[in-house]
Design an enzyme around this catalytic site. Sequence first.
Site, PDB file in Angstrom:
ATOM      1  N   ASP A  85      83.338  20.968  52.087  1.00 20.13           N
ATOM      2  CA  ASP A  85      82.084  21.685  51.791  1.00 20.13           C
ATOM      3  C   ASP A  85      82.277  22.485  50.504  1.00 20.13           C
ATOM      4  O   ASP A  85      83.414  22.735  50.083  1.00 20.13           O
ATOM      5  CB  ASP A  85      81.705  22.647  52.934  1.00 20.13           C
ATOM      6  N   SER A  86      81.168  22.905  49.911  1.00 19.56           N
ATOM      7  CA  SER A  86      81.253  23.745  48.712  1.00 19.56           C
ATOM      8  C   SER A  86      81.942  25.076  49.028  1.00 19.56           C
ATOM      9  O   SER A  86      82.518  25.690  48.136  1.00 19.56           O
ATOM     10  CB  SER A  86      79.849  24.019  48.183  1.00 19.56           C
ATOM     11  N   CYS A 130      78.399  18.988  53.874  1.00 15.08           N
ATOM     12  CA  CYS A 130      77.579  19.763  52.946  1.00 15.08           C
ATOM     13  C   CYS A 130      76.347  18.914  52.631  1.00 15.08           C
ATOM     14  O   CYS A 130      76.486  17.778  52.164  1.00 15.08           O
ATOM     15  CB  CYS A 130      78.383  20.025  51.669  1.00 15.08           C
ATOM     16  N   GLU A 135      77.671  33.632  51.991  1.00 13.62           N
ATOM     17  CA  GLU A 135      78.973  33.636  51.303  1.00 13.62           C
ATOM     18  C   GLU A 135      79.445  35.075  51.026  1.00 13.62           C
ATOM     19  O   GLU A 135      80.629  35.332  50.950  1.00 13.62           O
ATOM     20  CB  GLU A 135      78.890  32.857  49.978  1.00 13.62           C
ATOM     21  N   CYS A 195      71.331  22.954  55.970  1.00 13.47           N
ATOM     22  CA  CYS A 195      72.409  23.458  55.126  1.00 13.47           C
ATOM     23  C   CYS A 195      73.451  23.985  56.085  1.00 13.47           C
ATOM     24  O   CYS A 195      73.121  24.718  57.032  1.00 13.47           O
ATOM     25  CB  CYS A 195      71.907  24.573  54.212  1.00 13.47           C
ATOM     26  N   HIS A 239      75.583  26.168  55.927  1.00 16.76           N
ATOM     27  CA  HIS A 239      75.778  27.625  55.980  1.00 16.76           C
ATOM     28  C   HIS A 239      74.801  28.311  56.951  1.00 16.76           C
ATOM     29  O   HIS A 239      75.066  29.407  57.424  1.00 16.76           O
ATOM     30  CB  HIS A 239      75.540  28.247  54.600  1.00 16.76           C
TER      31      HIS A 239
HETATM   32  N1  DGL Z   1      76.627  24.221  52.721  1.00 18.76           N
HETATM   33  C1  DGL Z   1      75.977  23.457  51.726  1.00 18.76           C
HETATM   34  C2  DGL Z   1      74.876  22.597  52.301  1.00 18.76           C
HETATM   35  O1  DGL Z   1      74.968  22.186  53.448  1.00 18.76           O
HETATM   36  C3  DGL Z   1      75.471  24.102  50.478  1.00 18.76           C
HETATM   37  C4  DGL Z   1      75.930  25.395  50.066  1.00 18.76           C
HETATM   38  C5  DGL Z   1      75.869  25.588  48.590  1.00 18.76           C
HETATM   39  O2  DGL Z   1      74.791  25.819  48.022  1.00 18.76           O
HETATM   40  O3  DGL Z   1      76.950  25.504  48.016  1.00 18.76           O
HETATM   41  O4  DGL Z   1      73.936  22.279  51.611  1.00 18.76           O
END
Ligand code: DGL
Length: 288
Positions: free
Chosen positions: A10-11, A73, A158, A192, A194
Amino acid sequence: MNQQPIGVFDSGYGGLTVLKEIIKKLPQYDYVYLGDNARAPYGTRSFESVYHYTLECVQWLFNKGCPLVILACNTASAKALRTIQQNDLPKIAPGNRVLGVIRPTTEKIGDYTQTKQVGILATAGTVLSESYIIETNKFYPGVTVFQQACPMWVPLVENNEHNSKGADYFIEKDLNALLDQSKNIDTILLACTHYPLLKHKIQQFLPEGISLLSQGEIVADSLEDYLVRHPEIEERCSRQGKLAFFTTDSPADFDAHATIFLGRKTHAKHADMDEVKLTKKNARGFHS
Ligand code: DGL
């Protein structure tokens, strides 16, 4: 047979919410998690940047021996997965596989809605790609997808601000912007990885009768199914229940944040992307 861990990427920290569900479902395998925290968030970056960063991280996990990498991600799945699968994989590691989170989710999403109207909350990158609209249409042509980008949500998570009053403001604003698009949305997907951290806050602003869906369990079920259907990959996955964590940024910061996403402590190490750049220079045919 050289067996190696499954890679999960993931990012940043969000993919840990997916890894958590994967471990619950498939605890027997070994996993290497890589968070590209130094370059997160991806959600507001260009297609080119997300593609290049994701490809580097996939290559790094392949260098670790992973036969299979899950892009946990949505942004990377939307902007980079197809090109990596079609253009890069045949050149850099034809026997390996890279899977994303959008297809497994859209394969199931139509089963959750009665009204056939689904809302997607995601990063700007995922929304602009229209991947959820395109993929959902393949599996459930009768389902209409409404989307809303929530550019502040990943930074809130984050930066450990997901329980703050500031988070309330952005959650209410973006949720209303989604619900204003149609009165008949009965299912909202947190598209997402997150966002599960914001789930209890989103619930506070959610009108009755609308269900909120996270994708961790769906992705875990789909991975289980994939491994059954692909014994040639499954037999290359090591099975000692071990976990390893890497970040492109500070391991101490990663360990300090990761527990809230994963529900257990991590002992992360630093991942050096320069190693990949060297491999890239040496590899013939590496897509640059
Ligand atoms: N967790 C990532 C997703 O599912 C994106 C987070 C980011 O913007 O880096 O899209």
